[in-house]
Design a protein around this motif. Structure first.
Motif, mmCIF file in Angstrom:
data_model
loop_
_atom_site.group_PDB
_atom_site.id
_atom_site.type_symbol
_atom_site.label_atom_id
_atom_site.label_comp_id
_atom_site.label_asym_id
_atom_site.label_seq_id
_atom_site.Cartn_x
_atom_site.Cartn_y
_atom_site.Cartn_z
ATOM 1 N N THR A 179 0.845 -1.200 0.000
ATOM 2 C CA THR A 179 0.000 0.000 0.000
ATOM 3 C C THR A 179 0.879 1.250 0.000
ATOM 4 N N ARG A 228 -9.246 -6.004 -6.154
ATOM 5 C CA ARG A 228 -9.725 -4.696 -5.679
ATOM 6 C C ARG A 228 -8.569 -3.747 -5.457
ATOM 7 N N GLN A 271 -7.309 -2.481 -8.751
ATOM 8 C CA GLN A 271 -8.268 -1.478 -9.245
ATOM 9 C C GLN A 271 -8.028 -0.117 -8.593
ATOM 10 N N SER A 272 -7.739 -0.147 -7.274
ATOM 11 C CA SER A 272 -7.669 1.118 -6.535
ATOM 12 C C SER A 272 -6.375 1.883 -6.795
ATOM 13 N N VAL A 285 -14.140 4.254 -6.572
ATOM 14 C CA VAL A 285 -13.043 3.414 -6.100
ATOM 15 C C VAL A 285 -11.872 4.347 -5.890
ATOM 16 N N GLN A 286 -11.265 4.242 -4.710
ATOM 17 C CA GLN A 286 -10.255 5.213 -4.342
ATOM 18 C C GLN A 286 -9.088 4.495 -3.685
ATOM 19 N N ASP A 287 -7.865 4.980 -3.901
ATOM 20 C CA ASP A 287 -6.743 4.394 -3.162
ATOM 21 C C ASP A 287 -6.737 4.994 -1.764
ATOM 22 N N GLU A 316 -9.191 8.954 -7.718
ATOM 23 C CA GLU A 316 -10.424 8.192 -7.542
ATOM 24 C C GLU A 316 -11.141 8.085 -8.875
ATOM 25 N N ASN A 362 -19.686 -0.938 -6.586
ATOM 26 C CA ASN A 362 -19.376 -1.258 -5.193
ATOM 27 C C ASN A 362 -20.544 -1.990 -4.529
ATOM 28 N N ASP A 381 -10.311 -0.066 2.165
ATOM 29 C CA ASP A 381 -11.153 -0.049 0.973
ATOM 30 C C ASP A 381 -12.335 0.877 1.254
#
Lengths: 443, 292
Positions: free
Chosen positions: A97, A437, A440-441, B40-42, B48, B55, B259
């Motif tokens: 991360t 996921r 994707q992020s 969707v975001q880190d 984003e 979702n 998440d």
């Protein structure tokens, strides 16, 4: 959601408060958020105090932020609020991360190059720094507290069961036979138990046998990696063995994290697989018996000699958003932190591994290993073996939750809810959803 | 009336602090959750992407989320039922105590003052598979207790710990409710020949129904939202998600897994669920309540 946001908001508020109440000083302040509690936290303060006393340009301010998870969440929310600490201690499973957050972090190799501090990555122990480096060997974060799993065994129970306490088992078949002998002889109710089930029984098992845990070199190649451990017959066989041993009493599952340790302290179990950093805890809780330390076992029919084990623990990440003066301070502090004296002291006090060869040599010269038998087992196991492609470490996004999936499915297998193979397939399927996921992020 | 009509702004001014708190701590985060659930975001918020309803689709089709939903319904029903029936029994008994009543009451109210996390740790010690007093006692009875592997036992443990916590709260309300029932009603029933059992079910219980209904709503909300600390300290949602409730899953995905989109979608769904549940309670259960 409002609960989650509220936690984020309040941690950001509290940390903001902590910053604003610090007295103004001429020296540049370097704020260091960490998750070391108790005596480890005091040691962190001591390191910072000694550094501050050694020079007058910078003042390192350690701030305890709670658990690893809490500190990471606090760091992220502080970054989002535009007020991150200069240094933050992030656990090893948060590595993917952090390194994928370009723009939020300042890679350590770059920081050291930009500053005028001497820095030679070759001085560091590769098995430790490898976990936190790019495939090209560029160090992204500064290793701080690293450990690797070892086996603690009860010498008294070994004696009672007719086993040789000076020759602990080195392979899994030997360990199982010893466990069976212990149970059969009535010396103890269970042969062995394990802490951190995913880290020790899967992540380190695959590393030590050079079996891929995940594709793309265990995720070192990028966020498109997917889990592969479930494809290995050796892994499935090991999980099946654990299930069988749970039935026969050779093994007793004791829960996640280090919940299993009391079973060793109460002498219910003769052997405990745990972090090398648990040495002090084992010593303090073994007043009634003698214990020894042995390396993590391996399957000779799969690999012989085994590859190195891998580390756990945490490293120090440098956050973006500060002035050059602060970064000079961070570089000076990292230089100080890497010095043999500081490292040797930290290693001897905590049981965490030294991060440089020089600190290891110094500790040996000081006679620490001779006085405390077993404290060098971890480092030998980590550096002694041949480093394989899959024994450098694991770098996967959402790794904390992948561990949960693995441990959950392992529990299901041990409870007899599903077969070992099915459990591993399900764990991998759940883990791969998390990896998708994550990919994707960050894209 | 005329006085107040000239001061249109004044009532609002008095309401302002409360409105501000609700706006800042409820509406704003709720709105944020709603917005984030479509993205969707880190973790660091560096980028984003709008993903529409994907979702929500991911949450609703996830086997783990469905399991958490089943867990939550089972857990909440057991906690509400258990905490209320035990509290009612204790309150009925305490209501009759003449000597030392204060002492009994204080002792029964005490658990409510214990923080959920502390209560969780306490029960964890009692049931610890290797150290716990209760698990050792069960072991000698031939019951092998290990909540770290057995999902059913783990669920039972969190239910017991939560019931124990919430029981005191219910006890206070039931006791107050019992004491407001006119003694003359019960006395005349007794003179007419009704036994204690009959008096309880035909007089006391119906007259308590407003309290019971209030507690049903409060206990459901407690079981849904406030049992996080208990679950986190005793089982951590395990083994294999057997005690992961909807709120606990939001924490796992949002705080541990970072998440934000997925956990926001979960919390929006949870808000709708609890809203619906409360609506149902008011529409159908409240009809049977007899206010007096």
């Amino acid at each position: 959601m409002h609960n989650v946001t509220r936690v984020l908001a309040s941690t950001a508020m509290v940390s903001g408060l902590a910053l604003s109440t610090m007295p103004a000083m001429a020296a540049t302040e370097v704020v260091w958020w960490h998750a070391m509690e108790g005596s480890l936290g005091e040691k962190v303060n001591e390191i910072a105090d000694n550094f501050n006393a050694s020079q007058s340009d910078f003042v390192v301010k350690p701030v305890y932020q709670g658990t690893y998870i809490e500190n990471m969440t606090a760091t992220i929310s502080a970054f989002r609020a535009g007020n991150p600490p200069a240094i933050s201690q992030i656990y090893e499973v948060g590595t993917a991360t952090m390194m994928n957050a370009e723009g939020a972090i300042y890679p350590v190799y770059q920081l050291m190059a930009d500053s005028d501090q001497p820095f030679d990555p070759n001085n560091y122990i590769a098995a430790v720094t490898g976990y936190y480096s790019t495939p090209d060997g560029e160090m992204l974060s500064m290793p701080f507290n690293s450990s690797t799993p070892v086996v603690y065994y009860n010498r008294d129970i070994f004696q009672e069961a007719g086993l040789d306490p000076d020759n602990p088992p080195t392979s899994w078949p030997e360990l199982a036979a010893a466990g069976q002998q212990i149970v059969d002889s009535g010396a103890a109710a269970c042969g062995f138990t394990t802490t951190w089930p995913s880290w020790i029984q899967l992540e380190n098992l695959t590393a030590r046998h050079n079996i891929p845990f995940a594709s793309d070199a265990n995720g070192f190649g990028g966020p498109s990696a997917r889990l592969e451990f479930q494809q290995s017959d050796a892994v499935i066989q090991h999980i099946q063995n654990l299930v069988d041993w749970q039935q026969s009493g050779v093994f007793n599952y004791g829960g996640r994290m280090d919940q299993a340790s009391p079973q060793f302290f109460t002498q219910d179990c003769a052997m405990l697989m745990a972090s090398s950093a648990s040495y002090a805890a084992v010593r303090d809780n073994s007043a009634n018996f003698d214990f020894g330390v042995a390396p993590l076992p391996y399957y000779p029919e799969v690999i012989d000699p085994p590859a190195n084990s891998i580390i756990g623990g945490a490293s120090l990440w440098v956050m973006q958003g500060h002035s050059d003066a602060v970064y000079d301070g961070v570089a000076a502090f990292f230089h100080y932190l890497s010095s043999p004296q500081v490292q040797a002291d930290w290693h001897q006090f905590t049981g965490y591994l030294p991060i440089t060869e020089a600190a290891y040599e110094l500790t040996r010269e000081q006679g620490f290993y001779a006085d405390n038998p077993g404290t060098d087992v971890a480092l030998e196991q980590l550096t002694g073996g041949q480093t394989g492609e899959y024994s450098r470490g694991i770098r996967l996004g959402n790794m904390p939750q992948i561990r949960e999936a693995i441990e959950g499915e392992l529990e299901a297998a041990l409870n007899g809810d599903k077969s070992a193979e099915q459990a591993m397939q399900d764990a991998a399927a759940r883990g791969n959803q998390l990896l998708e996921r994550f990919e994707q992020s960050v894209n | 009336m005329a006085t107040f009509q000239r001061h249109r702004a004044f009532p609002w001014l008095l309401l302002l602090p409360q409105l501000a708190i609700v706006a800042i701590f409820f509406f704003w985060p709720a709105f944020q959750a709603l917005r984030r659930s479509f993205y969707v975001q880190d973790a660091f918020g560096l980028g984003e992407r709008f993903v529409g309803l994907s979702n929500y689709v991911a949450v609703l089709t996830s086997a783990l989320w469905q399991q958490a939903l089943v867990n939550t319904l089972l857990f909440s029903a057991s906690v509400a039922l258990g905490a209320m029936s035990i509290a009612l029994l204790l309150a009925t008994l305490a209501d009759r105590v003449l000597r030392g009543a204060k002492g009994y009451r204080t002792l029964l109210i005490w658990p409510y003052a214990v923080a959920p996390a502390a209560a969780g740790v306490l029960w964890l010690f009692l049931f610890d598979p290797s150290l716990g007093i209760i698990s050792r006692a069960l072991g000698s009875l031939g019951i092998h207790w290990n909540q770290r592997l057995n999902g059913g036992q783990a669920m039972l443990l969190v239910i017991i710990a939560s019931v124990w916590q919430q029981m005191s709260y219910n006890f206070i309300f039931f006791l107050a409710g019992l004491q407001s029932i006119p003694a003359s009603l019960l006395e005349s029933a007794a003179i007419d020949g009704a036994g204690p059992w009959r008096r309880f079910w035909t007089i006391t219980f119906p007259l308590l129904s407003p309290t019971t209904f209030f507690l049903l709503v409060m206990n459901t909300i407690y079981a849904f939202f406030e049992t996080f600390g208990t679950i986190d300290t005793t089982t951590g949602g395990g083994p294999n998600n057997a005690t992961t409730t909807l709120v606990y899953k939001i924490y796992q995905d949002g705080i541990v897994g970072l998440d934000l989109g997925g956990s926001s979608a979960q919390s929006v769904i949870l808000m709708v669920l609890v809203g619906l549940l409360t609506l149902i309670q008011f529409r159908y259960v409240e009809r049977r309540v007899q206010y007096y």
